[in-house]
Design an enzyme around this catalytic site. Structure first.
Site, short mmCIF file in Angstrom:
data_model
loop_
_atom_site.label_atom_id
_atom_site.label_comp_id
_atom_site.label_asym_id
_atom_site.label_seq_id
_atom_site.Cartn_x
_atom_site.Cartn_y
_atom_site.Cartn_z
N GLY A 1 10.68 -7.03 18.01
CA GLY A 1 10.80 -5.66 18.50
C GLY A 1 12.13 -5.44 19.18
CG ASP B 1 6.39 -0.99 6.71
OD1 ASP B 1 6.11 -2.20 6.57
OD2 ASP B 1 5.53 -0.11 6.86
N GLY C 1 15.04 -8.18 19.32
CA GLY C 1 15.74 -8.67 18.15
C GLY C 1 14.84 -9.50 17.26
CB SER D 1 -0.91 0.01 1.24
OG SER D 1 -0.13 0.03 2.43
#
Length: 299
Positions: free
Chosen positions: A223, A254, A226, A8
């Site tokens: 997160g 991303d 790692g 998107s």
């Protein structure tokens, strides 16, 4: 070599709640939920998975080609991509819809509540991969997008013989266990966060080791902890990178995936790709918005 990034393009409206959601949401009253959050901080950013991943890959020196749809209000986004040196031959404008919009609210613990209007993204399946080879595309990713687009683009990558990453993200709940297993069988690599990994296992009936045996590699991002790299049923832990400061988690996943694609493009091992992803995620979280960080302060 170019990387085709299916996903998107969206405008993100990002709000900061200077408290904790948990203090305002009563578990015993969820059946009559009615809450309001005062958000003194608000900003509008360029976002969407394809745009964010392309931004990260482009920063690292890769050739990113997003495949996505913009609405009648999307000219500004196309101009931004081109100004950054990101090609737009696979970006299509839909005149009878708005560009996808995400409204994201973050609390002091970096928990997020998101409302998403798909808009033009719902017509992303009209974009097709058949002519990708003419642009030097040798690698791709199927990131969160319209349901039909994700199904078709995975099939088209496989038919074209282009290795690709399956990154279901927040789109994972749209698919049944059989559909998710089919995605895995078509893909070359799979990436999920820990929550998505549990859902993927629950829906397919396969554990992470079993899933990794059906692809070249599977990565579970954790997160601040790692990530785990799974290859041929074996797990390798990749150490986290401490962020200089924690400002905004929007787009961290991303940024990580852009680094993954860069490493794959270079022929690196999957753990080395994941290590760079951890560095990019730590860099991004220190900056507001999903596309405003630079490489100057790579930790």
């Amino acid at each position: 070599m170019a990387v085709l990034i299916c996903g998107s393009l969206a405008f993100d409206t990002i709000m900061t709640y200077e408290g904790r959601f948990a203090d305002q949401i009563l578990a015993e009253q969820l059946h009559i939920l009615n809450v309001s959050f005062l958000v003194p901080s608000l900003r509008r950013d360029f976002g969407g998975c394809a745009g964010n991943i392309a931004y990260s890959l482009n920063l690292l020196g890769g050739k990113a080609l997003p495949m996505a749809t913009l609405g009648s209000d999307g000219a500004e986004y196309r101009e931004r991509l081109e100004a950054l040196g990101i090609g737009t031959p696979f970006v299509r404008q839909v005149d009878d819809a708005y560009t996808a919009q995400a409204m994201i609210m973050t609390d002091l613990d970096n928990n997020q509540i998101t409302a998403f209007h798909p808009g033009a993204m719902m017509q992303a399946h009209a974009n097709r991969i058949e002519h990708a080879s003419a642009h030097g595309i040798r690698l791709g990713i199927v990131a969160p997008d319209g349901r039909e687009a994700m199904l078709e683009h995975a099939t088209q990558f496989h038919a074209a013989g282009i290795p690709f990453v399956f990154d279901p993200g927040q789109g994972l709940p749209m698919f049944s266990g059989d559909e998710l297993a089919h995605f895995v069988d078509l893909a070359t690599w799979v990436t999920v966060n820990d929550y998505e990994g549990k859902m993927l296992c629950d829906r397919t009936g396969l554990d992470l080791a079993e899933l990794s045996e059906r692809v070249q590699g599977l990565v579970v991002t954790l997160g601040a902890e790692g990530c785990e790299v799974w290859e041929a049923g074996s797990k390798t832990a990749v150490e986290p990178v401490r962020a200089l400061r924690v400002v905004d988690p929007t787009g961290c996943g991303d940024a990580w995936r852009g680094a993954l694609l860069f490493g794959l493009e270079q022929g690196w091992s999957l753990p080395r790709c994941a290590a760079l992803g951890n560095r990019m995620g730590a860099l991004k979280i220190a900056s507001r918005g999903p596309q405003n960080y630079q490489l100057d302060d790579v930790p």
